[in-house]
Design an enzyme around this catalytic site. Structure first.
Site, PDB file in Angstrom:
ATOM      1  N   ARG A 128       2.034  -1.430  19.894  1.00 46.75           N
ATOM      2  CA  ARG A 128       3.086  -2.209  20.558  1.00 46.75           C
ATOM      3  C   ARG A 128       4.403  -1.458  20.488  1.00 46.75           C
ATOM      4  O   ARG A 128       5.100  -1.314  21.480  1.00 46.75           O
ATOM      5  CB  ARG A 128       3.181  -3.567  19.831  1.00 46.75           C
ATOM      6  CG  ARG A 128       4.185  -4.505  20.368  1.00 46.75           C
ATOM      7  CD  ARG A 128       4.089  -5.838  19.662  1.00 46.75           C
ATOM      8  NE  ARG A 128       4.383  -5.738  18.224  1.00 46.75           N
ATOM      9  CZ  ARG A 128       4.377  -6.766  17.398  1.00 46.75           C
ATOM     10  NH1 ARG A 128       4.074  -7.972  17.839  1.00 46.75           N
ATOM     11  NH2 ARG A 128       4.658  -6.617  16.114  1.00 46.75           N
ATOM     12  N   LYS A 177       0.817  -1.226   0.000  1.00 45.95           N
ATOM     13  CA  LYS A 177       0.000   0.000   0.000  1.00 45.95           C
ATOM     14  C   LYS A 177       0.852   1.279   0.000  1.00 45.95           C
ATOM     15  O   LYS A 177       0.492   2.260  -0.640  1.00 45.95           O
ATOM     16  CB  LYS A 177      -0.954   0.006   1.195  1.00 45.95           C
ATOM     17  CG  LYS A 177      -2.068  -1.028   1.063  1.00 45.95           C
ATOM     18  CD  LYS A 177      -3.025  -0.934   2.245  1.00 45.95           C
ATOM     19  CE  LYS A 177      -4.035  -2.083   2.183  1.00 45.95           C
ATOM     20  NZ  LYS A 177      -4.977  -2.062   3.298  1.00 45.95           N
ATOM     21  N   ASP A 205     -10.090   2.212   2.545  1.00 45.49           N
ATOM     22  CA  ASP A 205     -10.229   1.503   3.824  1.00 45.49           C
ATOM     23  C   ASP A 205     -11.031   2.344   4.823  1.00 45.49           C
ATOM     24  O   ASP A 205     -11.853   1.823   5.577  1.00 45.49           O
ATOM     25  CB  ASP A 205      -8.846   1.207   4.434  1.00 45.49           C
ATOM     26  CG  ASP A 205      -8.186  -0.010   3.794  1.00 45.49           C
ATOM     27  OD1 ASP A 205      -8.894  -0.824   3.172  1.00 45.49           O
ATOM     28  OD2 ASP A 205      -6.951  -0.142   3.918  1.00 45.49           O
TER      29      ASP A 205
HETATM   30  N1  LIG Z   1     -11.162  -5.662   7.115  1.00 49.28           N
HETATM   31  C1  LIG Z   1     -10.519  -4.973   6.201  1.00 49.28           C
HETATM   32  O1  LIG Z   1     -11.064  -4.512   5.193  1.00 49.28           O
HETATM   33  C2  LIG Z   1      -9.059  -4.675   6.409  1.00 49.28           C
HETATM   34  C3  LIG Z   1      -8.434  -3.648   5.681  1.00 49.28           C
HETATM   35  C4  LIG Z   1      -7.082  -3.396   5.916  1.00 49.28           C
HETATM   36  C5  LIG Z   1      -6.390  -4.184   6.830  1.00 49.28           C
HETATM   37  N2  LIG Z   1      -7.018  -5.180   7.505  1.00 49.28           N
HETATM   38  C6  LIG Z   1      -6.296  -6.006   8.480  1.00 49.28           C
HETATM   39  O2  LIG Z   1      -5.684  -5.143   9.424  1.00 49.28           O
HETATM   40  C7  LIG Z   1      -4.507  -5.753   9.925  1.00 49.28           C
HETATM   41  C8  LIG Z   1      -3.371  -4.738   9.959  1.00 49.28           C
HETATM   42  O3  LIG Z   1      -3.007  -4.440   8.617  1.00 49.28           O
HETATM   43  P1  LIG Z   1      -1.794  -3.424   8.302  1.00 49.28           P
HETATM   44  O4  LIG Z   1      -1.810  -3.213   6.847  1.00 49.28           O
HETATM   45  O5  LIG Z   1      -1.865  -2.249   9.211  1.00 49.28           O
HETATM   46  O6  LIG Z   1      -0.534  -4.300   8.731  1.00 49.28           O
HETATM   47  P2  LIG Z   1       0.909  -3.724   9.113  1.00 49.28           P
HETATM   48  O7  LIG Z   1       1.184  -2.467   8.395  1.00 49.28           O
HETATM   49  O8  LIG Z   1       1.824  -4.895   8.976  1.00 49.28           O
HETATM   50  O9  LIG Z   1       0.794  -3.341  10.686  1.00 49.28           O
HETATM   51  C9  LIG Z   1       0.588  -4.343  11.648  1.00 49.28           C
HETATM   52  C10 LIG Z   1       0.193  -3.706  12.970  1.00 49.28           C
HETATM   53  O10 LIG Z   1      -0.150  -4.746  13.882  1.00 49.28           O
HETATM   54  C11 LIG Z   1       0.680  -4.656  15.040  1.00 49.28           C
HETATM   55  N3  LIG Z   1       0.865  -6.016  15.548  1.00 49.28           N
HETATM   56  C12 LIG Z   1       1.194  -7.115  14.815  1.00 49.28           C
HETATM   57  N4  LIG Z   1       1.188  -8.215  15.617  1.00 49.28           N
HETATM   58  C13 LIG Z   1       0.854  -7.787  16.861  1.00 49.28           C
HETATM   59  C14 LIG Z   1       0.679  -8.456  18.108  1.00 49.28           C
HETATM   60  N5  LIG Z   1       0.836  -9.781  18.230  1.00 49.28           N
HETATM   61  N6  LIG Z   1       0.322  -7.720  19.185  1.00 49.28           N
HETATM   62  C15 LIG Z   1       0.137  -6.397  19.070  1.00 49.28           C
HETATM   63  N7  LIG Z   1       0.291  -5.703  17.923  1.00 49.28           N
HETATM   64  C16 LIG Z   1       0.646  -6.408  16.827  1.00 49.28           C
HETATM   65  C17 LIG Z   1       1.916  -3.947  14.591  1.00 49.28           C
HETATM   66  O11 LIG Z   1       2.575  -3.381  15.704  1.00 49.28           O
HETATM   67  P3  LIG Z   1       4.139  -2.936  15.600  1.00 49.28           P
HETATM   68  O12 LIG Z   1       4.140  -1.582  14.948  1.00 49.28           O
HETATM   69  O13 LIG Z   1       4.590  -2.915  17.009  1.00 49.28           O
HETATM   70  O14 LIG Z   1       4.832  -3.994  14.763  1.00 49.28           O
HETATM   71  C18 LIG Z   1       1.297  -2.899  13.657  1.00 49.28           C
HETATM   72  O15 LIG Z   1       0.716  -1.862  14.393  1.00 49.28           O
HETATM   73  C19 LIG Z   1      -4.201  -6.944   9.007  1.00 49.28           C
HETATM   74  O16 LIG Z   1      -4.508  -8.118   9.717  1.00 49.28           O
HETATM   75  C20 LIG Z   1      -5.137  -6.771   7.839  1.00 49.28           C
HETATM   76  O17 LIG Z   1      -5.580  -8.006   7.330  1.00 49.28           O
HETATM   77  C21 LIG Z   1      -8.344  -5.443   7.315  1.00 49.28           C
END
Ligand SMILES: NC(=O)c1ccc[n+]([C@@H]2O[C@H](COP(=O)([O-])OP(=O)(O)OC[C@H]3O[C@@H](n4cnc5c(N)ncnc54)[C@H](OP(=O)(O)O)[C@@H]3O)[C@@H](O)[C@H]2O)c1
Length: 294
Positions: free
Chosen positions: A159, A74, A110
């Site tokens: 985190r 993204k 989003d």
């Molecule tokens: N429903 C929908 O339409 C939709 C749309 C977009 C995204 N999503 C979902 O949203 C989630 C996040 O996406 P993203 O693009 O933001 O991913 P990303 O950029 O990889 O960010 C991941 C985030 O999750 C945190 N994290 C990961 N594992 C963790 C744990 N075990 N405990 C606490 N915090 C944790 C990370 O913290 P750190 O910064 O400390 O690493 C970071 O804030 C994904 O699972 C994705 O599938 C859903």
């Protein structure tokens, strides 16, 4: 018959529900026409960061009209877009590309996807204290829509605290946050001392995908906030299970997925699909797949 060539880029991508959702939207679109002369051809394209620019060019050369972009592309899609909507500009992340004469217009749907789902769920955001957990691409993408709903405060807890601080900093300027809604950052542990009566807590971390929940203190659930997890599945995520055990209302992110897709579809075709039937069918198919796997 003219076909819109569409795709979703990401890595991994095999699990993506986007082709299923957009095929359902396309059926509605065609049913709305007296004499359907257009259709869509929506594929999945596996692309690492290194491969994405070249694959996007190749897709364009083959007549590609639009694309969705998911993890981990993204931010790179934001860089590759020749023009960007104000929401995408501020979010620093693009999940929808629309072909233009000059190149690609970048959007981030989003935020609107989350917003329409919360509206469907009758969750009031105006004057609410919102806790956004996570500071990755998904959190970045939804902040413009959350602030547009005029909450009282928005706290970003992550985190890695530094990442939350950097994200909160983006929203301090009057240009980014014209109503000057207070946006701040917090660690998970500091939330135990924070007495804000949270109305809405949104888990924008990927913890649910790992079968975990962020280590948040129980105190944040004291006022029974509405708890939303962007991750979805056949069963509630550990975050939603925890919130439900404390009698909080809950919802997962499947409605957001359909909502962001509906907005992308509208940007490509000018047709606004009905989300409710598609969400209903998608939920049923996820549950059926889970049963088959057992
Ligand atoms: N429903 C929908 O339409 C939709 C749309 C977009 C995204 N999503 C979902 O949203 C989630 C996040 O996406 P993203 O693009 O933001 O991913 P990303 O950029 O990889 O960010 C991941 C985030 O999750 C945190 N994290 C990961 N594992 C963790 C744990 N075990 N405990 C606490 N915090 C944790 C990370 O913290 P750190 O910064 O400390 O690493 C970071 O804030 C994904 O699972 C994705 O599938 C859903």
């Amino acid at each position: 018959m003219k076909y819109y060539q569409l795709t979703v880029f990401g890595d991994p991508i095999a699990h993506s529900r986007s082709p299923q959702i957009h095929s359902a939207f396309a059926q509605q679109w065609q049913a709305s026409m007296v004499d359907p002369q257009v259709g869509i051809h929506y594929t999945r394209t596996l692309a690492s960061r290194g491969e994405f620019p070249e694959l996007l060019n190749a897709f364009r050369a083959l007549g590609g009209m639009g694309a969705n972009v998911t993890v981990p592309l993204k931010e790179l899609a934001w860089e590759l877009a020749t023009t960007r909507s104000p929401q995408a500009e501020l979010a620093g992340a693009v999940n929808t590309l629309v072909r233009t004469e000059q190149g690609w217009h970048g959007e981030n749907t989003d935020g609107i996807g989350l917003y329409v789902d919360l509206c469907d769920l009758h969750v009031a955001l105006k004057d609410a204290d919102i806790l956004l957990v996570g500071a990755g691409g998904a959190a970045r993408g939804v902040i413009p829509a959350l602030l547009a709903a005029e909450p009282r405060t928005l706290v970003i807890a992550n985190r890695t605290l530094e990442r939350a601080k950097r994200l909160a900093d983006v929203w301090q300027s009057e240009r980014a946050n014209p109503r000057q809604i207070p946006v701040s950052a917090s660690s998970f542990s500091d939330l135990a001392q924070n007495e804000t009566p949270w109305a809405v807590i949104i888990n924008a971390t990927s913890s649910g995908l790992q079968g975990e929940r962020p280590p948040l203190p129980n105190a944040i659930l004291q006022h029974r906030p509405f708890c939303y997890d962007m991750v979805y599945g056949a069963a509630p995520t550990p975050f939603l299970q925890w919130a439900s055990e404390q009698q909080c209302p809950i919802a997962d992110g499947l409605g957001m997925l359909v909502g962001q897709a509906a907005e992308s579809f509208y940007l490509w075709t000018g047709f606004r699909p009905d989300r409710a039937t598609v969400l209903h069918d998608l939920r049923a198919s996820i549950r059926a797949n889970e049963k088959d796997a057992q």
